[in-house]
Design a protein around this motif. Sequence first.
Motif, PDB file in Angstrom:
ATOM      1  N   VAL A 263       1.071  -1.446   0.036  1.00  0.00           N
ATOM      2  CA  VAL A 263      -0.092  -0.122   0.455  1.00  0.00           C
ATOM      3  C   VAL A 263       0.777   1.535  -0.207  1.00  0.00           C
ATOM      4  N   ARG A 264       1.912   0.995  -0.366  1.00  0.00           N
ATOM      5  CA  ARG A 264       3.087   2.194   0.242  1.00  0.00           C
ATOM      6  C   ARG A 264       2.607   2.784  -1.010  1.00  0.00           C
ATOM      7  N   VAL A 265       2.909   2.203  -2.204  1.00  0.00           N
ATOM      8  CA  VAL A 265       2.425   2.931  -3.087  1.00  0.00           C
ATOM      9  C   VAL A 265       1.181   3.405  -3.576  1.00  0.00           C
ATOM     10  N   PHE A 266       0.437   3.807  -2.459  1.00  0.00           N
ATOM     11  CA  PHE A 266      -1.142   4.569  -2.390  1.00  0.00           C
ATOM     12  C   PHE A 266      -0.390   5.872  -2.477  1.00  0.00           C
ATOM     13  N   SER A 267       0.462   6.147  -1.158  1.00  0.00           N
ATOM     14  CA  SER A 267       0.112   7.259  -0.937  1.00  0.00           C
ATOM     15  C   SER A 267       1.390   8.303  -1.502  1.00  0.00           C
ATOM     16  N   PRO A 268       0.865   9.115  -1.561  1.00  0.00           N
ATOM     17  CA  PRO A 268       0.802  10.269  -2.953  1.00  0.00           C
ATOM     18  C   PRO A 268       2.365  10.627  -2.315  1.00  0.00           C
ATOM     19  N   PRO A 269       3.636  10.841  -3.264  1.00  0.00           N
ATOM     20  CA  PRO A 269       5.206  11.567  -3.104  1.00  0.00           C
ATOM     21  C   PRO A 269       5.366  12.733  -2.026  1.00  0.00           C
ATOM     22  N   PRO A 270       6.254  13.026  -1.542  1.00  0.00           N
ATOM     23  CA  PRO A 270       6.130  14.372  -1.027  1.00  0.00           C
ATOM     24  C   PRO A 270       6.682  15.748  -2.487  1.00  0.00           C
ATOM     25  N   PRO A 271       6.785  16.618  -2.254  1.00  0.00           N
ATOM     26  CA  PRO A 271       6.525  17.266  -2.886  1.00  0.00           C
ATOM     27  C   PRO A 271       8.312  17.715  -4.077  1.00  0.00           C
ATOM     28  N   ASN A 272       8.498  17.999  -4.917  1.00  0.00           N
ATOM     29  CA  ASN A 272       9.350  17.829  -5.180  1.00  0.00           C
ATOM     30  C   ASN A 272      10.311  16.674  -5.492  1.00  0.00           C
ATOM     31  N   CYS A 273       9.347  15.534  -5.611  1.00  0.00           N
ATOM     32  CA  CYS A 273      10.315  14.107  -5.492  1.00  0.00           C
ATOM     33  C   CYS A 273       9.463  13.218  -6.759  1.00  0.00           C
ATOM     34  N   ARG A 274      10.137  12.342  -7.105  1.00  0.00           N
ATOM     35  CA  ARG A 274       9.633  11.410  -8.495  1.00  0.00           C
ATOM     36  C   ARG A 274       9.935  10.354  -7.863  1.00  0.00           C
ATOM     37  N   ARG A 275       8.849   9.395  -8.160  1.00  0.00           N
ATOM     38  CA  ARG A 275       8.401   7.692  -7.517  1.00  0.00           C
ATOM     39  C   ARG A 275       9.346   6.778  -8.729  1.00  0.00           C
ATOM     40  N   PHE A 276       9.952   5.926  -8.235  1.00  0.00           N
ATOM     41  CA  PHE A 276      10.234   5.316  -9.409  1.00  0.00           C
ATOM     42  C   PHE A 276       9.512   3.818  -8.222  1.00  0.00           C
ATOM     43  N   ILE A 277       8.593   3.139  -9.222  1.00  0.00           N
ATOM     44  CA  ILE A 277       8.154   1.836  -9.050  1.00  0.00           C
ATOM     45  C   ILE A 277       8.308   1.107  -9.847  1.00  0.00           C
ATOM     46  N   VAL A 278       8.941  -0.183  -9.101  1.00  0.00           N
ATOM     47  CA  VAL A 278       9.664  -1.081  -9.851  1.00  0.00           C
ATOM     48  C   VAL A 278       8.177  -2.807  -9.450  1.00  0.00           C
ATOM     49  N   ALA A 279       7.780  -3.446 -10.895  1.00  0.00           N
ATOM     50  CA  ALA A 279       6.788  -3.267 -10.684  1.00  0.00           C
ATOM     51  C   ALA A 279       6.774  -4.880 -11.316  1.00  0.00           C
ATOM     52  N   THR A 280       6.168  -5.894 -10.766  1.00  0.00           N
ATOM     53  CA  THR A 280       5.177  -7.180 -11.537  1.00  0.00           C
ATOM     54  C   THR A 280       4.470  -6.619 -12.699  1.00  0.00           C
ATOM     55  N   ASN A 281       3.535  -7.784 -12.826  1.00  0.00           N
ATOM     56  CA  ASN A 281       2.304  -6.979 -13.594  1.00  0.00           C
ATOM     57  C   ASN A 281       1.506  -7.124 -12.530  1.00  0.00           C
ATOM     58  N   ILE A 282       1.404  -7.248 -11.330  1.00  0.00           N
ATOM     59  CA  ILE A 282       0.613  -7.027 -10.667  1.00  0.00           C
ATOM     60  C   ILE A 282      -0.041  -5.764 -11.103  1.00  0.00           C
ATOM     61  N   ALA A 283       0.927  -4.689 -11.261  1.00  0.00           N
ATOM     62  CA  ALA A 283       1.004  -3.145 -11.896  1.00  0.00           C
ATOM     63  C   ALA A 283      -0.349  -3.317 -13.281  1.00  0.00           C
ATOM     64  N   GLU A 284      -0.724  -4.047 -13.271  1.00  0.00           N
ATOM     65  CA  GLU A 284      -0.865  -4.190 -14.816  1.00  0.00           C
ATOM     66  C   GLU A 284      -2.573  -4.244 -15.120  1.00  0.00           C
ATOM     67  N   THR A 285      -3.206  -4.358 -14.024  1.00  0.00           N
ATOM     68  CA  THR A 285      -4.838  -4.773 -13.855  1.00  0.00           C
ATOM     69  C   THR A 285      -5.018  -4.701 -12.921  1.00  0.00           C
ATOM     70  N   SER A 286      -3.581  -5.745 -11.500  1.00  0.00           N
ATOM     71  CA  SER A 286      -4.839  -5.372  -9.834  1.00  0.00           C
ATOM     72  C   SER A 286      -4.858  -4.475  -9.583  1.00  0.00           C
ATOM     73  N   LEU A 287      -3.616  -3.415  -9.817  1.00  0.00           N
ATOM     74  CA  LEU A 287      -2.901  -2.648  -8.653  1.00  0.00           C
ATOM     75  C   LEU A 287      -3.140  -1.457 -10.091  1.00  0.00           C
ATOM     76  N   THR A 288      -3.531  -0.069  -9.476  1.00  0.00           N
ATOM     77  CA  THR A 288      -3.689   1.445 -10.138  1.00  0.00           C
ATOM     78  C   THR A 288      -2.699   2.159  -9.218  1.00  0.00           C
ATOM     79  N   VAL A 289      -1.897   1.769  -9.758  1.00  0.00           N
ATOM     80  CA  VAL A 289      -0.776   3.702  -8.611  1.00  0.00           C
ATOM     81  C   VAL A 289      -1.359   4.376  -9.747  1.00  0.00           C
ATOM     82  N   ASP A 290      -1.761   6.129  -9.183  1.00  0.00           N
ATOM     83  CA  ASP A 290      -1.500   7.375  -9.560  1.00  0.00           C
ATOM     84  C   ASP A 290      -0.458   8.044  -9.758  1.00  0.00           C
ATOM     85  N   GLY A 291      -0.681   9.150 -10.852  1.00  0.00           N
ATOM     86  CA  GLY A 291       0.515   9.790 -10.177  1.00  0.00           C
ATOM     87  C   GLY A 291       1.700   8.664 -12.029  1.00  0.00           C
ATOM     88  N   VAL A 292       1.721   8.329 -12.442  1.00  0.00           N
ATOM     89  CA  VAL A 292       2.777   7.728 -13.094  1.00  0.00           C
ATOM     90  C   VAL A 292       2.014   8.168 -14.337  1.00  0.00           C
TER      91      VAL A 292
END
Length: 700
Positions: A263-292
């Motif tokens: 669930v850490r991927v669902f908390s928005p990043p602090p300002p001036n910060c870029r997130r890199f999410i390194v994922a399996t295909n779980i992020a293809e359909t099961s989980l939707t990460v905002d801000g990508v």
Amino acid sequence: MANLPILQFEEQIVETVDRNPVVVIIGETGSGKSTQLSQILHRRGYTKSGIIGVTQPRRVAAVSVARRVAQELGVHLGDEVGYAIRFEDRTSERTHIKYLTDGVLLRESLSNPELSQYSVIILDEAHERSLNTDILLGLMKRLVRMRASNLKVLITSATLDGEKVSNFFSNCPILSVPGKLYPVEILYSNERPTSYLEASLKAALDIHIREPEGDVLIFMTGQDDIEKLVSKLEDRVQSLEEGSCLDAIILPLHGSLPPEMQVRVFSPPPPNCRRFIVATNIAETSLTVDGVVYVIDSGYVKQRQYNPSTGMYSLDVVQISKVQANQRAGRAGRTRPGKCYRLYPSILYNDDFLDVTVPEIQRSSLAGSVLYLKSLDLSDMDILKFEFLDPPSSESLEDALKQLYLIDAIDENGLITSIGRVMAELPLEPSLSRTLMEANECGCLFQALTVAAMLSAETTLLPGRSKSTEKKRKHSHLDLPDGSGWGDHIQLLQIFEEWDRTNYDIGWCKDHNLQVRGMLFVKDVRKQLSQIMQKIAKGSLDVRANGRWNEGEQDYRNLRKALCIGYANQLAERMVHHNGYRTLGFKPQVVQVHPSSVLKPDDEGKLPEYVVYHELIATSRPYLRNVCAVEIHWVMPILNKVKKINVNKLSGGTDLAVEGTEGNLSDLPKKEVNIAGVPDDHKSRIQAARDRFLARKAKK
DNA sequence: GAGCACTGC
């Protein structure tokens, strides 16, 4: 809601549905199809004669979409709009729109094959081609013929296979509804990189240095690569000059991560910060990460496949399909225009990628599905002629029949037995269903229910298995029980029994490094199985605790025997000179017991002569996972049965002439049956094994 | 002596 693209098509949709029993809807991401189709048809009176059922491949989706629709209609969830998933039915007599997982709809169709309560069935996300969806597609094809006057079927799919689904349903109309995605620029590599890990690293750093803010989603194949990339990326980002670019947060995302890490991927990043999410295909359909905004696509996925001639699963890294590639790219365009970096050349995508992912039905053992279909008792039912959108190979179907025969679910003519009927009612793999039935006979159902429930949750019991965090369950110092040397099924039983003795203490799970959620799931499953067994066994059964003996005194004999009967299709014999095993009943494979097993060798260092196994899977080598020691005299009748198998008969073939229905199966290959794996001299070998066994016993 | 993607009844 008012500006959802699909609403502009309302008239067209209603008109088409009015005039056709089946309609294919191509709905791109963000079209609103999942929430709006049901509401449109509800508005237009389709709920006057029945309810609208909308299937989803995943539980969370069924719940969240139902919640959303209830909100939009201003009703209480569970009243006019509800959902049904395993362990949770939130519907009532007032429910008009019902969201449910496709597995639940299959269960419903077992007790009501005409699904008469539904006026509309919408199979959503059919392009994902789950095993259950594919079976439903076949059932729908029959059902629309039977209920042509009062059933509408809508199937939502992807651009690339809408045509095919339409062909399957007698060229029914296809409606396309545009999505609400922002444009995503696709950038291809000139060639396949030699290391996609290095290529991903480079692409990620390039984005970080050159591109404006926006998160980066990187698709990798598995936990190992994800961990490697995360650490490399961390090193490289740290070595960048201070203030030269945004700060960076790097997050792994995969299934074996504990939920609190996911669930850490669902908390928005602090300002001036870029997130890199390194994922399996779980992020293809099961989980939707905002801000990508940026996606890096390696073009690979790890896929499980089944080989029906060896009975072995393998987990392979394979190229993704076009549908998957597009799905991945789409993840960059949810909030604003994005970019997708494909680490492969466009010519490869165009000429080499499959249009759609190989459906699960062509990659799995079909024993469970075949048993399910047999139990439906469809009058014109012949499993080898069941109409699948993509038929599995006849080899795969014959394998399923063979397995079902060995565990007494069908007879030698391929007809479902009374045992098979009960088995089909149980939400378990056939081997475990059969084990429960046998356990009911031998008076150890109480224990078998636990084993079946534990195995249903096995992968969710342990916390992440990464190298750094793993506390080994099986050879651990956490003083978990060890199966008394009989193997992993017995250990799983003992673990649950110990937890049971603490009165289901959450702290105990934590102390023993077992996932609390997993253990609670086991408790639910066990209760469900026990209720089903009570219902179908009509009082004759023993689900009470009289299967419990004093610990330390028992050899789990009855339970192991029940497992042996249940797993008659998953049996292995030890090699004479070492502790390798050979599988029986399939083309023989030399395999080893997985090193994590608690199965113990005897004083001479030899493992038991015969074991049954829960799973045969090739990772670095072919391994038997979760094994149980069984006795030679339980095995012999099974081997005799293996020897007698006649696949032609099982598939209703050779004896048809006698029954006067000749030619019915003329399209079937009449191949010679060769049950490899049972050597002709097996009797003498069994004799020799028994001699060794007796000699060892005498010595003690 | 290994380490497995993701779902679901």
